[in-house]
Write a protein that holds these residues in place. Structure first.
Motif, mmCIF file in Angstrom:
data_model
loop_
_atom_site.group_PDB
_atom_site.id
_atom_site.type_symbol
_atom_site.label_atom_id
_atom_site.label_comp_id
_atom_site.label_asym_id
_atom_site.label_seq_id
_atom_site.Cartn_x
_atom_site.Cartn_y
_atom_site.Cartn_z
ATOM 1 N N GLY A 118 0.833 -1.209 0.000
ATOM 2 C CA GLY A 118 0.000 0.000 0.000
ATOM 3 C C GLY A 118 0.861 1.250 0.000
ATOM 4 N N GLY A 142 4.125 0.677 2.307
ATOM 5 C CA GLY A 142 5.036 -0.364 1.821
ATOM 6 C C GLY A 142 5.671 0.017 0.497
ATOM 7 N N ASP A 202 2.394 -8.676 -1.220
ATOM 8 C CA ASP A 202 1.016 -8.341 -0.829
ATOM 9 C C ASP A 202 0.159 -9.587 -1.044
ATOM 10 N N VAL A 216 -2.069 -3.912 6.833
ATOM 11 C CA VAL A 216 -3.172 -3.219 7.509
ATOM 12 C C VAL A 216 -2.942 -3.117 9.037
ATOM 13 N N ASN A 248 6.082 -1.519 10.878
ATOM 14 C CA ASN A 248 5.817 -0.093 10.653
ATOM 15 C C ASN A 248 4.481 0.309 11.294
ATOM 16 N N PHE A 264 7.840 4.617 9.935
ATOM 17 C CA PHE A 264 8.055 5.644 8.912
ATOM 18 C C PHE A 264 6.857 6.589 8.901
HETATM 19 N N1 NAD Z 1 -0.960 5.864 6.316
HETATM 20 C C1 NAD Z 1 -0.102 6.440 7.111
HETATM 21 O O1 NAD Z 1 -0.024 7.679 7.193
HETATM 22 C C2 NAD Z 1 0.845 5.607 7.927
HETATM 23 C C3 NAD Z 1 1.991 6.188 8.484
HETATM 24 C C4 NAD Z 1 2.860 5.389 9.227
HETATM 25 C C5 NAD Z 1 2.579 4.048 9.423
HETATM 26 N N2 NAD Z 1 1.443 3.518 8.873
HETATM 27 C C6 NAD Z 1 1.179 2.089 9.100
HETATM 28 O O2 NAD Z 1 1.617 1.367 7.961
HETATM 29 C C7 NAD Z 1 0.784 0.208 7.768
HETATM 30 C C8 NAD Z 1 0.189 0.245 6.366
HETATM 31 O O3 NAD Z 1 -0.546 1.434 6.185
HETATM 32 P P1 NAD Z 1 -0.878 1.993 4.727
HETATM 33 O O4 NAD Z 1 -1.298 3.412 4.913
HETATM 34 O O5 NAD Z 1 0.212 1.657 3.763
HETATM 35 O O6 NAD Z 1 -2.185 1.115 4.380
HETATM 36 P P2 NAD Z 1 -2.786 0.747 2.941
HETATM 37 O O7 NAD Z 1 -4.221 0.480 3.186
HETATM 38 O O8 NAD Z 1 -2.396 1.786 1.933
HETATM 39 O O9 NAD Z 1 -2.013 -0.582 2.551
HETATM 40 C C9 NAD Z 1 -2.080 -1.772 3.280
HETATM 41 C C10 NAD Z 1 -1.662 -2.902 2.343
HETATM 42 O O10 NAD Z 1 -1.513 -4.089 3.113
HETATM 43 C C11 NAD Z 1 -2.064 -5.152 2.370
HETATM 44 N N3 NAD Z 1 -2.409 -6.230 3.292
HETATM 45 C C12 NAD Z 1 -3.457 -6.317 4.142
HETATM 46 N N4 NAD Z 1 -3.394 -7.473 4.829
HETATM 47 C C13 NAD Z 1 -2.280 -8.112 4.408
HETATM 48 C C14 NAD Z 1 -1.660 -9.339 4.731
HETATM 49 N N5 NAD Z 1 -2.187 -10.154 5.642
HETATM 50 N N6 NAD Z 1 -0.506 -9.669 4.111
HETATM 51 C C15 NAD Z 1 0.048 -8.817 3.199
HETATM 52 N N7 NAD Z 1 -0.492 -7.648 2.834
HETATM 53 C C16 NAD Z 1 -1.641 -7.307 3.442
HETATM 54 C C17 NAD Z 1 -3.264 -4.556 1.660
HETATM 55 O O11 NAD Z 1 -3.632 -5.354 0.551
HETATM 56 C C18 NAD Z 1 -2.716 -3.181 1.257
HETATM 57 O O12 NAD Z 1 -2.080 -3.225 0.000
HETATM 58 C C19 NAD Z 1 -0.263 0.248 8.896
HETATM 59 O O13 NAD Z 1 0.217 -0.515 9.969
HETATM 60 C C20 NAD Z 1 -0.286 1.725 9.255
HETATM 61 O O14 NAD Z 1 -0.738 1.946 10.562
HETATM 62 C C21 NAD Z 1 0.584 4.251 8.114
#
Ligand code: NAD
Length: 300
Positions: free
Chosen positions: A14, A17, A35, A93, A119, A143
């Motif tokens: 996502g 990543g 993914d 997620v 993360n 991050f």
């Molecule tokens: N969005 C932000 O601003 C931010 C900042 C720092 C940290 N984070 C953390 O980073 C992580 C991801 O957030 P994001 O914003 O990239 O979310 P996102 O919704 O953009 O992406 C999540 C990805 O994980 C995949 N996924 C879900 N379950 C999975 C599994 N079991 N195995 C492999 N892939 C799987 C989904 O298909 C999706 O592509 C979360 O833990 C979030 O809290 C997010």
């Protein structure tokens, strides 16, 4: 002896990543990007390659360097692709059982020396470390969004994280061009412990009709010199992620001040996840640019 890191596994393609895979590839690491489906892993790689191409178009990176970095990202729909990884960064997620299950599987697949970093925005590193079966080699590496732009990485030691794991993680973050802070393993760590209550309060203000979304955001941008208003930022983070973080803060710290606003819950229930779904407090076009405002479930 310092731990040599050449091969990185990134779980979750996502927004986070994909961004982490990009900066790691730019730093010369070979990256497997996993993914749940081949299409999602590929989409994460393509998004990284597009950002690299834009950097080259703007003259911030040579075309050759952009091409080479892009070719170091390898999409995967099977976790077995991480078998030779020296270091794994998990960015799936924000859901504890899903993360714990992923780390349990990784523990069976990866080399016993590989370091695992999460993360996560808020979930206990000590608990995830215990679930991983390798708590000494487990750490939080938080991050900021978007990873290629934001300079900070919060490094969170779990109860059993070893000094070697900590040193290797800080040195990897520095190799990726980041500045680190080291924080204790507490719900939301430092940045989200402070940021999310502000975002939640902005949503309460919107729900109570204190101001419109654009007025709340303009107020906080111009009135407190923040680059983005809290509702715009919530849309960027993802409303599903914001809700998950607030739930961890509320449960973990046990105080009402962290209780997620009902309007946030409603939007997540409706599938309004923010920029990534095209609708949150604002509406977004395919290019990610704002096209309108959501007003209590209707759009203008
Ligand atoms: N969005 C932000 O601003 C931010 C900042 C720092 C940290 N984070 C953390 O980073 C992580 C991801 O957030 P994001 O914003 O990239 O979310 P996102 O919704 O953009 O992406 C999540 C990805 O994980 C995949 N996924 C879900 N379950 C999975 C599994 N079991 N195995 C492999 N892939 C799987 C989904 O298909 C999706 O592509 C979360 O833990 C979030 O809290 C997010």
């Amino acid at each position: 002896m310092a731990i040599e890191i050449q091969r990185l596994g990134v779980a979750g393609g996502g927004q986070m990543g994909s961004g982490i895979a990009q900066i790691a590839a730019q730093a010369g690491l070979e990256v497997s990007l996993y993914d749940v489906t081949e299409a999602l892993a590929r989409a994460g790689m393509e998004a990284a390659r597009q950002r690299l191409a834009r950097l080259a178009e703007r003259g911030n990176l040579s075309a050759a360097a952009a091409q080479e970095a892009g070719s170091r990202i390898h999409p995967a729909a099977q976790l077995e692709a991480f078998a030779r990884a020296d270091f794994v960064i998990e960015a799936i997620v924000e859901n504890e059982p899903a993360k714990a299950e992923l780390f349990r599987r990784l523990n069976e697949i990866c080399s016993p020396k590989a370091i695992f970093a999460s993360n996560t925005s808020s979930i206990s590193i000590t608990r995830l470390g215990a679930a991983s079966g390798r708590p000494a080699l487990f750490i939080g590496m938080h991050f900021m969004n978007p990873p290629p732009v934001m300079k900070l990485v919060e490094v969170i030691r779990g109860l059993e994280t070893s000094d070697e794991t900590y040193a290797a993680t800080r040195s990897l973050a520095e190799r990726l061009g980041k500045t680190t802070i080291t924080v204790e393993d507490a719900p939301g760590f430092v940045v989200n412990r402070i940021l999310l209550p502000m975002i939640n309060e902005a949503i309460f203000a919107l729900q109570e009709g204190v101001g419109s979304a654009p007025d709340i955001d303009t107020g906080m941008r111009l009135g407190t010199n923040q680059p983005m208003g809290p509702l715009e930022l919530a849309d960027l983070i993802g409303l599903d992620t914001c809700l998950a973080i607030l739930e961890v803060l509320h449960r973990g710290l046990g105080e009402d001040k962290y209780r997620p606003c009902a309007l946030l819950r409603k939007y997540v229930d409706a599938g309004f996840f923010g920029r990534k779904s095209g609708r949150g407090f604002y509406l977004y076009g395919r290019d990610g640019k704002k096209t309108g405002v959501t007003v209590a479930g209707t759009s203008t």
